[in-house]
Design a protein around this motif. Structure first.
Motif, PDB file in Angstrom:
ATOM      1  N   ILE A  29       0.862  -1.178   0.000  1.00 28.97           N
ATOM      2  CA  ILE A  29       0.000   0.000   0.000  1.00 28.97           C
ATOM      3  C   ILE A  29       0.900   1.229   0.000  1.00 28.97           C
ATOM      4  N   TYR A  30       0.924   1.921  -1.119  1.00 29.66           N
ATOM      5  CA  TYR A  30       1.829   3.046  -1.286  1.00 29.66           C
ATOM      6  C   TYR A  30       1.193   4.348  -0.802  1.00 29.66           C
ATOM      7  N   HIS A  31       2.017   5.162  -0.186  1.00 28.78           N
ATOM      8  CA  HIS A  31       1.625   6.490   0.253  1.00 28.78           C
ATOM      9  C   HIS A  31       2.355   7.522  -0.601  1.00 28.78           C
ATOM     10  N   PRO A  32       1.754   8.671  -0.821  1.00 26.79           N
ATOM     11  CA  PRO A  32       2.399   9.695  -1.650  1.00 26.79           C
ATOM     12  C   PRO A  32       3.760  10.101  -1.079  1.00 26.79           C
ATOM     13  N   LYS A  33       4.715  10.188  -1.960  1.00 27.28           N
ATOM     14  CA  LYS A  33       6.073  10.535  -1.539  1.00 27.28           C
ATOM     15  C   LYS A  33       6.116  11.886  -0.829  1.00 27.28           C
ATOM     16  N   VAL A  34       5.269  12.825  -1.269  1.00 30.26           N
ATOM     17  CA  VAL A  34       5.289  14.169  -0.681  1.00 30.26           C
ATOM     18  C   VAL A  34       4.782  14.166   0.763  1.00 30.26           C
ATOM     19  N   ALA A  35       4.174  13.064   1.191  1.00 25.97           N
ATOM     20  CA  ALA A  35       3.635  12.998   2.554  1.00 25.97           C
ATOM     21  C   ALA A  35       4.621  12.389   3.538  1.00 25.97           C
ATOM     22  N   ARG A  36       5.843  12.079   3.105  1.00 27.57           N
ATOM     23  CA  ARG A  36       6.790  11.388   3.980  1.00 27.57           C
ATOM     24  C   ARG A  36       7.009  12.128   5.295  1.00 27.57           C
ATOM     25  N   ALA A  37       7.294  13.412   5.231  1.00 27.45           N
ATOM     26  CA  ALA A  37       7.586  14.170   6.449  1.00 27.45           C
ATOM     27  C   ALA A  37       6.395  14.149   7.402  1.00 27.45           C
ATOM     28  N   ALA A  38       5.189  14.327   6.872  1.00 32.29           N
ATOM     29  CA  ALA A  38       3.993  14.323   7.710  1.00 32.29           C
ATOM     30  C   ALA A  38       3.756  12.942   8.312  1.00 32.29           C
ATOM     31  N   ILE A  39       4.036  11.884   7.543  1.00 32.01           N
ATOM     32  CA  ILE A  39       3.875  10.519   8.050  1.00 32.01           C
ATOM     33  C   ILE A  39       4.827  10.277   9.209  1.00 32.01           C
ATOM     34  N   VAL A  40       6.084  10.656   9.040  1.00 30.39           N
ATOM     35  CA  VAL A  40       7.079  10.439  10.093  1.00 30.39           C
ATOM     36  C   VAL A  40       6.726  11.234  11.341  1.00 30.39           C
ATOM     37  N   GLU A  41       6.330  12.475  11.166  1.00 28.03           N
ATOM     38  CA  GLU A  41       5.967  13.311  12.319  1.00 28.03           C
ATOM     39  C   GLU A  41       4.782  12.730  13.083  1.00 28.03           C
ATOM     40  N   ARG A  42       3.756  12.321  12.342  1.00 27.31           N
ATOM     41  CA  ARG A  42       2.569  11.752  12.987  1.00 27.31           C
ATOM     42  C   ARG A  42       2.887  10.436  13.668  1.00 27.31           C
ATOM     43  N   ALA A  43       3.705   9.609  13.029  1.00 28.77           N
ATOM     44  CA  ALA A  43       4.079   8.320  13.609  1.00 28.77           C
ATOM     45  C   ALA A  43       4.854   8.510  14.909  1.00 28.77           C
ATOM     46  N   ARG A  44       5.785   9.422  14.917  1.00 25.10           N
ATOM     47  CA  ARG A  44       6.580   9.677  16.123  1.00 25.10           C
ATOM     48  C   ARG A  44       5.695  10.165  17.262  1.00 25.10           C
ATOM     49  N   ALA A  45       4.768  11.053  16.946  1.00 22.11           N
ATOM     50  CA  ALA A  45       3.876  11.581  17.983  1.00 22.11           C
ATOM     51  C   ALA A  45       2.991  10.474  18.549  1.00 22.11           C
ATOM     52  N   MET A  46       2.479   9.613  17.687  1.00 21.56           N
ATOM     53  CA  MET A  46       1.619   8.533  18.159  1.00 21.56           C
ATOM     54  C   MET A  46       2.390   7.524  19.000  1.00 21.56           C
ATOM     55  N   LEU A  47       3.580   7.149  18.558  1.00 26.35           N
ATOM     56  CA  LEU A  47       4.383   6.190  19.318  1.00 26.35           C
ATOM     57  C   LEU A  47       4.787   6.763  20.674  1.00 26.35           C
ATOM     58  N   ALA A  48       5.128   8.059  20.687  1.00 26.14           N
ATOM     59  CA  ALA A  48       5.497   8.714  21.946  1.00 26.14           C
ATOM     60  C   ALA A  48       4.316   8.771  22.898  1.00 26.14           C
ATOM     61  N   GLY A  49       3.101   8.801  22.337  1.00 30.28           N
ATOM     62  CA  GLY A  49       1.894   8.851  23.160  1.00 30.28           C
ATOM     63  C   GLY A  49       1.384   7.496  23.596  1.00 30.28           C
ATOM     64  N   GLY A  50       2.126   6.445  23.248  1.00 31.57           N
ATOM     65  CA  GLY A  50       1.739   5.109  23.694  1.00 31.57           C
ATOM     66  C   GLY A  50       1.018   4.252  22.676  1.00 31.57           C
ATOM     67  N   SER A  51       0.853   4.753  21.461  1.00 35.97           N
ATOM     68  CA  SER A  51       0.202   3.947  20.425  1.00 35.97           C
ATOM     69  C   SER A  51       1.115   2.801  19.996  1.00 35.97           C
ATOM     70  N   THR A  52       0.515   1.720  19.550  1.00 38.88           N
ATOM     71  CA  THR A  52       1.283   0.599  19.044  1.00 38.88           C
ATOM     72  C   THR A  52       1.662   0.844  17.585  1.00 38.88           C
ATOM     73  N   ARG A  53       2.584   0.027  17.087  1.00 37.82           N
ATOM     74  CA  ARG A  53       2.962   0.126  15.681  1.00 37.82           C
ATOM     75  C   ARG A  53       1.752  -0.129  14.792  1.00 37.82           C
ATOM     76  N   ARG A  54       0.912  -1.097  15.180  1.00 38.34           N
ATOM     77  CA  ARG A  54      -0.275  -1.365  14.380  1.00 38.34           C
ATOM     78  C   ARG A  54      -1.208  -0.156  14.380  1.00 38.34           C
ATOM     79  N   ASP A  55      -1.348   0.516  15.520  1.00 31.64           N
ATOM     80  CA  ASP A  55      -2.171   1.721  15.577  1.00 31.64           C
ATOM     81  C   ASP A  55      -1.683   2.750  14.560  1.00 31.64           C
ATOM     82  N   VAL A  56      -0.372   2.931  14.513  1.00 31.72           N
ATOM     83  CA  VAL A  56       0.206   3.920  13.608  1.00 31.72           C
ATOM     84  C   VAL A  56      -0.036   3.519  12.153  1.00 31.72           C
ATOM     85  N   ILE A  57       0.251   2.267  11.830  1.00 34.69           N
ATOM     86  CA  ILE A  57       0.092   1.796  10.452  1.00 34.69           C
ATOM     87  C   ILE A  57      -1.356   1.956   9.998  1.00 34.69           C
ATOM     88  N   ASP A  58      -2.284   1.583  10.872  1.00 33.17           N
ATOM     89  CA  ASP A  58      -3.697   1.674  10.513  1.00 33.17           C
ATOM     90  C   ASP A  58      -4.162   3.119  10.383  1.00 33.17           C
TER      91      ASP A  58
END
Length: 237
Positions: free
Chosen positions: A179-208
């Motif tokens: 499942i491909y995500h737009p290349k231009v969204a990389r920075a936003a994806i990384v930022e959101r993923a880091r925030a979710m993981l720091a808040g206690g979300s699981t990897r599956r939560d982030v992926i979903d």
């Protein structure tokens, strides 16, 4: 990346070399075991429908006419047999099959075990050479080199995708989740993923969650793609 390439990527499990249990390539062995799992564990249409609703509640609903239908469906079936633990069960279908194959001394058991222990994550394609693709796990930071002899037409360095990696016999191979995500969204994806993981979300939560945003891209075509990922849950009703 164009949609035709994405559809081709979702079918990367097809067209493997075939052979007997001794001469079969690692890729072909994995593919055979995946087909065995599908044949064994996808016949109950009611159970599959329940699982599909669960899947779409977490990741967003797509329709058959949507551009995401094919890769979404391929990823769903793989998740259904490899990861999902149904109510009342203690392990996913693939784990049950592994135990059965291992008990019978079946040489396919190790491939089944490799699927059970496979890793699904969000990856950036870092480099592509003949027969090998270098990936960066955007959630864990690890670098993987995937053995892939076929040319991935339309795939480019810098692409971001949800993928499943399977380790077997000293090789790392792709599963059927592409499942491909737009290349231009990389920075936003990384930022959101880091925030979710720091808040206690699981990897599956982030992926979903990121998968939900990919669905929203098809709904908010008037909005810049990166902005959809930046806004996140604020645009998901």
């Amino acid at each position: 990346m164009n949609e035709r390439a994405r559809s081709a990527g979702a079918r990367l499990g097809e067209g493997m070399e075939e052979g007997d249990g001794t001469s079969m390539t690692t890729a072909a062995l994995i593919d055979e075991v995946i087909e065995t799992l599908y044949a064994r564990h996808t016949t109950d249409t009611d159970a599959a429908s329940v699982a599909r609703r669960e899947y779409e509640e977490r990741r967003g609903k797509v329709h058959q006419e949507d551009e995401l239908w094919e890769p979404w469906s391929a990823a769903f079936v793989e998740w259904y047999v490899v990861e999902r633990i149904a109510p009342g069960d203690t392990q996913p279908p693939a784990a049950r099959t592994y135990r059965e194959l291992a008990a019978a001394g079946d040489p396919r058991a190790e491939a089944a075990r490799a699927l059970v222990t496979s890793q699904r994550s969000l990856f950036e394609i870092r480099a592509m050479t003949r027969g090998r693709i270098e990936l960066l796990d955007l959630l864990g930071g690890a670098v993987f080199n995937v053995d892939e002899q076929r040319a991935l037409h339309g795939v480019e360095v810098g692409d971001v995708a949800e993928l499943r990696l399977i380790g077997l016999a000293g090789e790392v191979r792709f599963g059927r989740t592409f499942i491909y995500h737009p290349k231009v969204a990389r920075a936003a994806i990384v930022e959101r993923a880091r925030a979710m993981l720091a808040g206690g979300s699981t990897r599956r939560d982030v992926i979903d969650h990121i998968a939900q945003l990919r669905v929203q891209v098809t709904r908010y075509r008037h909005m810049p793609v990166a902005r959809v990922y930046e806004l996140g849950s604020r645009i998901m009703g």
